[in-house]
Design an enzyme around this catalytic site. Structure first.
Site, PDB file in Angstrom:
ATOM      1  N   GLY A   1      21.930  38.007  58.844  1.00  0.00           N
ATOM      2  CA  GLY A   1      23.199  38.684  58.662  1.00  0.00           C
ATOM      3  C   GLY A   1      24.247  38.118  59.599  1.00  0.00           C
ATOM      4  O   GLY A   1      23.936  37.516  60.623  1.00  0.00           O
TER       5      GLY A   1
ATOM      6  N   GLY B   1      28.254  39.274  61.056  1.00  0.00           N
ATOM      7  CA  GLY B   1      29.313  40.278  61.021  1.00  0.00           C
ATOM      8  C   GLY B   1      30.273  40.045  62.146  1.00  0.00           C
ATOM      9  O   GLY B   1      30.136  39.085  62.906  1.00  0.00           O
ATOM     10  N   GLY B   2      31.229  40.930  62.219  1.00  0.00           N
ATOM     11  CA  GLY B   2      32.259  40.785  63.229  1.00  0.00           C
ATOM     12  C   GLY B   2      31.700  40.756  64.639  1.00  0.00           C
ATOM     13  O   GLY B   2      32.298  40.187  65.535  1.00  0.00           O
ATOM     14  N   PHE B   3      30.552  41.351  64.830  1.00  0.00           N
ATOM     15  CA  PHE B   3      30.042  41.439  66.184  1.00  0.00           C
ATOM     16  C   PHE B   3      29.059  40.340  66.523  1.00  0.00           C
ATOM     17  O   PHE B   3      28.617  40.238  67.644  1.00  0.00           O
ATOM     18  CB  PHE B   3      29.412  42.803  66.424  1.00  0.00           C
ATOM     19  CG  PHE B   3      30.439  43.872  66.448  1.00  0.00           C
ATOM     20  CD1 PHE B   3      31.222  44.042  67.571  1.00  0.00           C
ATOM     21  CD2 PHE B   3      30.675  44.662  65.343  1.00  0.00           C
ATOM     22  CE1 PHE B   3      32.205  44.997  67.606  1.00  0.00           C
ATOM     23  CE2 PHE B   3      31.665  45.624  65.369  1.00  0.00           C
ATOM     24  CZ  PHE B   3      32.435  45.795  66.504  1.00  0.00           C
ATOM     25  N   GLY B   4      28.696  39.538  65.557  1.00  0.00           N
ATOM     26  CA  GLY B   4      27.796  38.455  65.870  1.00  0.00           C
ATOM     27  C   GLY B   4      26.852  38.154  64.729  1.00  0.00           C
ATOM     28  O   GLY B   4      27.035  38.606  63.605  1.00  0.00           O
TER      29      GLY B   4
ATOM     30  N   VAL C   1      22.925  38.013  63.158  1.00  0.00           N
ATOM     31  CA  VAL C   1      21.658  38.736  63.242  1.00  0.00           C
ATOM     32  C   VAL C   1      20.529  37.807  62.794  1.00  0.00           C
ATOM     33  O   VAL C   1      20.622  37.151  61.759  1.00  0.00           O
ATOM     34  CB  VAL C   1      21.682  39.991  62.342  1.00  0.00           C
ATOM     35  CG1 VAL C   1      20.455  40.838  62.596  1.00  0.00           C
ATOM     36  CG2 VAL C   1      22.945  40.797  62.577  1.00  0.00           C
TER      37      VAL C   1
ATOM     38  N   LYS D   1      20.397  41.042  67.081  1.00  0.00           N
ATOM     39  CA  LYS D   1      21.842  40.867  66.905  1.00  0.00           C
ATOM     40  C   LYS D   1      22.413  40.225  68.157  1.00  0.00           C
ATOM     41  O   LYS D   1      22.469  40.837  69.224  1.00  0.00           O
ATOM     42  CB  LYS D   1      22.507  42.221  66.651  1.00  0.00           C
ATOM     43  CG  LYS D   1      24.012  42.125  66.544  1.00  0.00           C
ATOM     44  CD  LYS D   1      24.653  43.461  66.271  1.00  0.00           C
ATOM     45  CE  LYS D   1      24.515  43.869  64.827  1.00  0.00           C
ATOM     46  NZ  LYS D   1      25.296  45.080  64.528  1.00  0.00           N
TER      47      LYS D   1
ATOM     48  N   ASP E   1      33.149  52.834  61.182  1.00  0.00           N
ATOM     49  CA  ASP E   1      33.029  51.747  60.202  1.00  0.00           C
ATOM     50  C   ASP E   1      31.892  52.063  59.231  1.00  0.00           C
ATOM     51  O   ASP E   1      30.997  51.258  59.022  1.00  0.00           O
ATOM     52  CB  ASP E   1      32.819  50.411  60.916  1.00  0.00           C
ATOM     53  CG  ASP E   1      33.147  49.225  60.017  1.00  0.00           C
ATOM     54  OD1 ASP E   1      33.823  49.431  58.976  1.00  0.00           O
ATOM     55  OD2 ASP E   1      32.727  48.100  60.329  1.00  0.00           O
TER      56      ASP E   1
END
Ligand SMILES: *[C@@H]1O[C@H](CO)[C@@H](O)[C@H](O)[C@H]1NC(C)=O
Ligand SMILES: *[C@@H]1O[C@H](CO)[C@@H](O)[C@H](O)[C@H]1NC(C)=O
Ligand SMILES: *[C@@H]1O[C@H](CO)[C@@H](O)[C@H](O)[C@H]1NC(C)=O
Ligand SMILES: *[C@@H]1O[C@H](CO)[C@@H](O)[C@H](O)[C@H]1NC(C)=O
Ligand SMILES: *[C@@H]1O[C@H](CO)[C@@H](O)[C@H](O)[C@H]1NC(C)=O
Ligand SMILES: *[C@@H]1O[C@H](CO)[C@@H](O)[C@H](O)[C@H]1NC(C)=O
Ligand SMILES: *[C@@H]1O[C@H](CO)[C@@H](O)[C@H](O)[C@H]1NC(C)=O
Ligand SMILES: *[C@@H]1O[C@H](CO)[C@@H](O)[C@H](O)[C@H]1NC(C)=O
Ligand SMILES: *[C@@H]1O[C@H](CO)[C@@H](O)[C@H](O)[C@H]1NC(C)=O
Length: 892
Positions: free
Chosen positions: A541, A543-546, A548, A562, A680
């Site tokens: 995965g 996403g905005g946070f990093g 996975v 993550k 979110d």
């Protein structure tokens, strides 16, 4: 901001508001108008932002850019405020303390920027410093390199001086520092940052920058300074004022073009459409920039030899005289022919300069002389002179800088800790020892001796707090004597000596081992993460946070690792509190945190692996898609090991997933104090375990929410399509923001459609559902994959519930507790009716459906007193008042 925080089963612990990414994003958006412009009015206090009347640019206060909040704001003297040519000159920030004070400006790494600082003294301090005759000057640094001296000696109090540098940003920020040279207090009125086009000033690089000495435009000009919006890069072009005989003005309305690819300077067309020439009785004129004699007196300041200034003159020409006349001239520099037989192209821009060649002269004197055969006199449209700024002094090793920033953040007394820690040498931070031995490598910090600077107390508390949030008790009072059970100060400082350690040791940096968090979850090292993720091979995965990654623990448990994007320790201040919070928040419908990693090499969270991916993929039949669980999924599919992975979701499964997700949110809202607003909620954040139990993930945006306070959030966070319109309009964050997003999730579950899609124009899912139902029947909105295996009344109830969640006014939306109650009843009924309808034909089913509403209402009223609590969930019957609100849901 620290909010004390607890969940039903949790203990009190500090919750520092969420990941810094949000703040970073906020800084970048704030006041940057147009793209790549940052307009800072230093010392602005009576408001935080305003639109400049002349330029229309939005100026912002400097408070968030000045390091350590240093300096003091002042207005210039009232008598000069009246004279001020613009708003920016009316206020300033002055720095009476410290040798070096810096501003940190956000940049895009390796882009070119024009940075301009302006200085209007305005006798703000009543000392008459600029007019009283004694020296009044200070220095400017760009990053760790000397840029210019601001010499305001004998300068009019109301006059404005400005300095400009054009430089390549080495990083995602650049610092501008004011240097106290012992001849008056440094101050600054304005800071302008303009991102330039990458093709401009092609001779610049990380170690070559240029400082502006002159930029003139010729011909008849109305304003003394031409800038934005005439110049899209907001350069200051001064009128050369060649207005007296024998000079003549030239002006055209015709376009002045440029050859494709000639983008080095991008002189604005209105400037090229004007020029100065000379009367036909004359054959030549001079263009000179002579530096004042006094420059030789500052030879020894900052080791800059002003006699050896390296100058770059640039001419901009376009013949705007019309007709095919013959205009040829020679350009001499101090009598030496430099550019012979120059013909300015007709109505086309051309810049004449010696690329990469800097002249070492005390001044510049050019003569433009008509050649004997030329019909016309020489002309000139614009002229610039820059001086070379060597930007080759190196900054401290980025790792060390990140680390020191972290220490500094917790360190209340930052006055002497400004700009780069080690560089330039003479301004290195008090108490640091740096290693410069490796001349061509970035300096490194070798020792931190804070006792020498008498700042132990401040550091002690801050550092203890940072090294461990629970081990050390900050209520112990100010040392020198450390509290019982604490590490002696020397041990703490010992661990600060990190330079020179091997890579392996670095992994176990100061955060590691000695001060573990007192929480049950495992702390991983970078090496361990590398091992369990098989060298970060399988991405499941992004996403905005990093990113996975899939991982397998020693006991064969699967995990999702993550890795957060901002690995710099500087930006991870909120990481440990976040980890602590997550480790205390336990619910069967929240993804379980297994462990974490934090040290100089990694910042990561390790979660239980959710083998069935997220709800979005499940609904879209997207589960084979590469970027999620695909790798493993395909293996399972091809070996046909598990048929469960094949089916699309049936109605009961959908209801159950909705109920699970609702319970997870309900827990965050109702069982944690203060409430946690997820912020979110969306189908990609609802993950499914192997038994299709839904779990809420990604608390990256969660924030402790203190119901006692009106919580105004300055940044709207969330995902397009799921955004609560009321929150968007008011920034008023409440748990009802999540309820809105959950309404969208419910509609997605029922319709299988994304929150926003093309049909044939962009449509928001709730509107699409309303339109379909208005035009046809409720059956038109149902996910085709469900065929007719659902029940119309249940469907109506879910859609009504969703629409209720989507009310514009948050006050009209149900609480998650109410949502959970409805879904529970519905699920119970659905499962029992499913059992009964197994044998029934579709017709029979419809008949039977008619009975459901009554049954449903009965069960709802039952819900007010009956707890449907499942194992582990702390949900309970809502307040009785809430149930009456629910009863109208199914009536629509
Ligand atoms: C960075 O680049 C983006 C896109 O070009 C621009 O919008 C933004 O304003 C830039 N940021 C800064 C600080 O210049
Ligand atoms: C403060 O703001 C007002 C407008 O909001 C402006 O008229 C005034 O000049 C400002 N004062 C200073 C010192 O800038
Ligand atoms: C500045 O102008 C923009 C539009 O150009 C406007 O949206 C904004 O509200 C204005 N700001 C202030 C402080 O007047
Ligand atoms: C400030 O300096 C100027 C120039 O020396 C002088 O004329 C003026 O009187 C001084 N003003 C004050 C208030 O000292
Ligand atoms: C580079 O650093 C040295 C040592 O601190 C300093 O003397 C010199 O002035 C700096 N050079 C520039 C261009 O700033
Ligand atoms: C050139 O233009 C300036 C400014 O508009 C004007 O003052 C001047 O008289 C003009 N010169 C001539 C020779 O017309
Ligand atoms: C600063 O400017 C003043 C006035 O022009 C001059 O006398 C003095 O020498 C300059 N100082 C330095 C250090 O250049
Ligand atoms: C125009 O300039 C060229 C080159 O300087 C010169 O050789 C030629 O004689 C000129 N032509 C006229 C018509 O003046
Ligand atoms: C520039 O050079 C010309 C010719 O060489 C000379 O006449 C003039 O005086 C010089 N101007 C300056 C300001 O030095």
């Amino acid at each position: 901001m620290v909010i004390s925080y607890s969940c039903t089963a949790g203990t009190k612990l500090a919750w520092i508001l969420s990941l810094l990414l949000i703040l970073v994003a906020a800084t970048q958006v704030h006041g940057v108008s147009p793209g790549g412009f940052l307009n800072i009015d230093c010392g602005l206090t009576n408001r935080s932002t305003y639109n400049d009347t002349d330029t229309t640019l939005t100026y912002v206060s400097d408070t968030e850019f000045v390091e350590g909040g240093n300096g003091k704001s002042y207005d210039i003297m009232a008598q000069y405020i009246a004279d001020a040519t613009n708003e920016q000159e009316k206020t300033l920030r002055s720095f009476p303390d410290g040798q070096r004070n810096c501003y940190t400006l956000p940049t895009n790494s390796s882009k070119k920027y024009l940075i301009r600082a302006t200085f209007t003294y305005g006798n703000y301090d009543g000392l008459n410093s600029s007019e009283k005759g004694s020296l009044f000057l200070f220095g400017l640094h760009i990053g760790v390199n000397f840029w210019a001296t601001v010499n305001l000696t004998n300068w009019g109090s109301s006059d404005t001086m400005y300095k400009e540098v054009i430089t390549v940003a080495p990083d995602k920020f650049i610092s501008v520092c004011l240097i106290n040279l012992g001849s008056g207090t440094p101050f600054v009125s304005t800071l302008d940052l303009r991102e330039l086009d990458g093709a401009m000033f092609p001779f610049l690089n990380l170690s070559v920058s240029i400082s502006h000495l002159a930029r003139q435009r010729y011909g008849s000009v109305d304003d003394y300074i031409t800038r934005y919006p005439t110049d899209p890069f907001d350069r200051f072009w001064e009128a050369a004022l060649r207005y007296k005989f024998p000079f003549l003005n030239m002006t055209t309305n015709q376009d002045v073009t440029k050859l494709p690819g000639n983008d080095d300077f991008q002189v604005p067309m209105p400037i090229l459409q004007k020029a100065s020439t000379i009367s036909s009785n004359f054959s030549e004129f001079n263009v000179s920039v002579i530096f004042p004699d006094n420059m030789k007196n500052i030879d020894n300041i900052n080791n800059i030899d002003y006699r050896s200034l390296e100058l770059l003159p640039i001419f901009h020409f376009a013949d705007i005289g019309g007709n095919n006349q013959n205009r040829t001239f020679d350009i001499y520099n101090d009598g030496n022919l430099m550019f012979p037989n120059y013909i300015p192209p007709l109505f086309r821009a051309e810049s004449t300069y010696q690329s990469g060649k800097f002249l070492r002269k005390r001044g510049l004197n050019f003569t433009l002389r008509k050649t004997p055969s030329s019909e016309l006199q020489p002309l000139i449209n614009a002229f610039e002179v820059y001086s070379l700024v060597h930007t080759d002094n190196l900054t401290t090793s980025p790792d060390d800088v990140d680390y020191m920033k972290e220490v500094k953040k917790y360190y209340s007394y930052t006055r002497n800790w400004n700009g780069d820690p080690c560089s330039p040498r003479e301004y290195s931070w008090q108490g640091l020892a740096c290693d410069y031995a490796n001349g061509n490598k970035n300096p490194r910090i070798t020792r931190i001796n804070l006792s020498a600077s008498g700042l132990i107390g401040g550091l002690h508390i801050a550092f203890m707090k940072m090294a461990s949030l629970e081990n050390f008790d900050s209520s112990c009072g100010i040392p020198p004597t450390p509290c019982t059970g604490l590490y002696p100060l020397e041990a703490v400082l010992e661990r600060l000596e990190f330079a020179g350690k091997s890579a392996e040791q670095e992994d176990y940096s100061i955060y590691e081992e000695e001060a573990p968090l007192h929480i049950d979850i495992k702390r991983f090292t970078y090496a361990e993460l590398k091992l369990i993720t098989n060298n970060f091979q399988s991405i499941i995965g992004k996403g905005g946070f990093g990113t996975v990654y899939h991982g397998i623990l020693e006991n064969n448990d699967e995990v999702a690792v993550k890795v957060l994007v901002e690995t710099s320790i500087a930006e991870s201040k909120d990481f440990l509190p976040e980890v602590q919070t997550l480790s205390k928040v336990h619910h069967k419908n929240l993804v379980t945190l297994v462990g974490y990693c934090q040290n100089r090499k990694c910042l990561a969270l390790v979660y239980d692996f959710m083998p069935r991916g997220n709800l979005q993929q499940l609904l879209r039949g997207d589960i084979e898609n590469v970027w999620t669980y695909g790798h493993r999924y395909r293996e399972l599919r091809s070996s046909k090991q598990d048929s469960r992975y094949d089916s699309s979701l049936n109605w009961e499964e959908r209801l159950h997933i909705a109920l699970d997700a609702a319970q997870g949110l309900e827990y965050l809202h109702e069982s944690c104090s203060p409430s946690i607003v997820h912020r979110d909620v969306k189908t990609p954040n609802i993950l499914l375990d192997k038994n299709l139990v839904a779990k809420i993930s990604d608390f990256g945006l969660s924030r402790a929410f203190n119901a006692a306070h009106t919580h105004i959030s300055t940044v709207v966070a969330g995902t397009l399509g799921y955004l609560d319109p009321e929150y968007h309009a008011t920034f008023q964050l409440t748990v009802k923001t999540d309820v809105y997003s959950f309404g969208i999730v419910l509609l997605e579950i029922v319709t299988g459609q994304p929150p926003v899609f093309m049909d044939p124009q962009t449509v928001h899912l709730p509107n699409w559902v309303r339109q379909k139902i208005d035009k046809g029947s409720i059956h038109d909105v149902v996910d085709k994959k469900l065929l007719d295996q659902y029940d119309a009344t249940h469907l109506q109830t879910v859609i009504d519930l969703a629409m209720n969640c989507l009310e514009n006014a948050s006050i009209d939306r149900p609480s998650m507790t109410e949502v959970v109650s409805v879904l529970k009843v519905l699920f119970t009924v659905a499962v029992s009716s499913e059992k009964r309808s197994v044998t029934s034909t579709p017709q029979e089913k419809n008949v039977m459906d008619a009975d459901i509403p009554r049954q449903f209402h009965l069960m709802i009223s039952g819900a007010t007193t009956t707890s449907y609590d499942n194992e582990g969930s702390s949900s309970q019957s809502g307040p009785t008042g809430g149930m009456s609100e629910i009863s109208y849901i199914s009536g629509r």
